[in-house]
Design a protein around this motif. Structure first.
Motif, PDB file in Angstrom:
ATOM      1  N   ARG A  52       0.574  -1.766   2.492  1.00  0.00           N
ATOM      2  CA  ARG A  52       0.445  -2.582   1.120  1.00  0.00           C
ATOM      3  C   ARG A  52       1.771  -2.173   0.346  1.00  0.00           C
ATOM      4  NH1 ARG A  52      -4.217  -5.851   1.483  1.00  0.00           N
ATOM      5  NH2 ARG A  52      -6.098  -4.610   2.368  1.00  0.00           N
ATOM      6  N   ASP A  61       6.738  -7.506   5.060  1.00  0.00           N
ATOM      7  CA  ASP A  61       5.857  -8.601   5.285  1.00  0.00           C
ATOM      8  C   ASP A  61       5.233  -8.556   6.777  1.00  0.00           C
ATOM      9  OD1 ASP A  61       6.417  -9.378   2.671  1.00  0.00           O
ATOM     10  OD2 ASP A  61       7.999 -10.885   3.120  1.00  0.00           O
ATOM     11  N   ASP A  64       1.389  -8.626   7.189  1.00  0.00           N
ATOM     12  CA  ASP A  64       0.309  -9.602   7.156  1.00  0.00           C
ATOM     13  C   ASP A  64       0.474 -10.725   8.147  1.00  0.00           C
ATOM     14  OD1 ASP A  64      -0.556  -8.302   4.894  1.00  0.00           O
ATOM     15  OD2 ASP A  64       0.898  -9.167   3.448  1.00  0.00           O
ATOM     16  N   ARG A 129      -8.447  -3.913   5.945  1.00  0.00           N
ATOM     17  CA  ARG A 129      -8.502  -5.029   6.897  1.00  0.00           C
ATOM     18  C   ARG A 129      -8.830  -4.731   8.569  1.00  0.00           C
ATOM     19  NH1 ARG A 129      -2.969  -7.746   5.134  1.00  0.00           N
ATOM     20  NH2 ARG A 129      -2.553  -5.445   4.884  1.00  0.00           N
TER      21      ARG A 129
END
Length: 241
Positions: A52, A61, A64, A129
């Motif tokens: 995060r 990035d 994600d 997640r």
């Protein structure tokens, strides 16, 4: 990094890989270790401090876009087929750099490990997640390698594991040292290509290329999922009947 610089780096890496492959092949490197019959997942440092934004350890990035989705597919295959899963994270009880009794050891002289304080559980908690489920081992480490000063090797052997699929961050440090030590401990080592990240451009590609030549087989998520389904530890519905 701009798109033009990224493409230039990619071309330079491809050229370096092509030239190095000739050397490796001539000298007998890049052999295959292969999958065994009892796999385990060793997921390294996929905790919030790395996945995060807002922490010095954040890995960008690709978390994600590629790594987390790849991990979700991989975890599903591990869980559906009854294989061992280990989540590894890192945190420190004493983050006072001036205290000789700190559990950070000497590492804080090189990198800001004091940024992951054990008191802030959210920092070292595994990303929601890909959160651990009941029965999955969450292990705290203090050094780069997941095997250094931890019970990991013994835990895996007690489960009769012969193959470790390694994922996580970073390719240059904790993942790489975990792979090297895993091989040294006698496990077949597999690096899962899409599930390994870093914060430095080009670091993943170079390290995976080099790891594949010396320490582990680099395999795709798809290949690993197919393998996990072939060696399922859960009885088939037919067998259960």
């Amino acid at each position: 990094m701009s798109e033009a610089l990224h493409e230039k780096l990619e071309r330079a890496l491809r050229d370096a890989f092509d030239a190095s492959t000739e050397i490796y092949k001539q000298r007998g490197f890049q052999r295959r270790i292969g999958f065994g019959s009892r796999p385990a997942l060793v997921s390294v440092d996929l905790a919030n401090a790395w996945t995060r934004p807002g922490n010095p350890f954040y890995c960008g990035d690709t978390m994600d876009n590629e790594l987390i989705p790849g991990m979700q597919k991989l975890l599903k295959a591990f869980r559906d087929n009854g294989h061992v899963v280990v989540h590894v994270t890192t945190a420190y009880q004493n983050t006072d750099r001036n205290d000789p009794n700190t559990d950070m050891g000497m590492w804080h002289h090189k990198i800001p490990v004091e940024a992951v304080n054990l008191k802030d559980e959210d920092l070292w908690a595994i990303d929601s997640r890909i959160a651990p489920i009941e029965g999955e081992y969450v292990m705290l480490k203090k050094r780069a390698s997941s095997f250094s000063g931890t019970p990991l090797a013994g835990y895996l052997r007690s489960a009769s594991v012969d193959t470790i699929l390694v994922t996580g961050v970073t390719a240059t440090a904790c993942v790489r040292t975990t792979i090297c030590d895993g091989l040294a401990e006698g496990f077949r080592t597999i690096a899962v290509k899409e599930c390994i990240g870093d914060r430095v451009p080009g670091a993943v590609a170079w390290n995976l290329y080099d790891i594949d030549a010396k320490f582990a087989d680099v395999e795709t998520v798809e290949t690993c999922v197919n393998y996990l389904e072939r060696v399922s530890r859960k009885p088939s519905s037919m067998a259960a009947e």
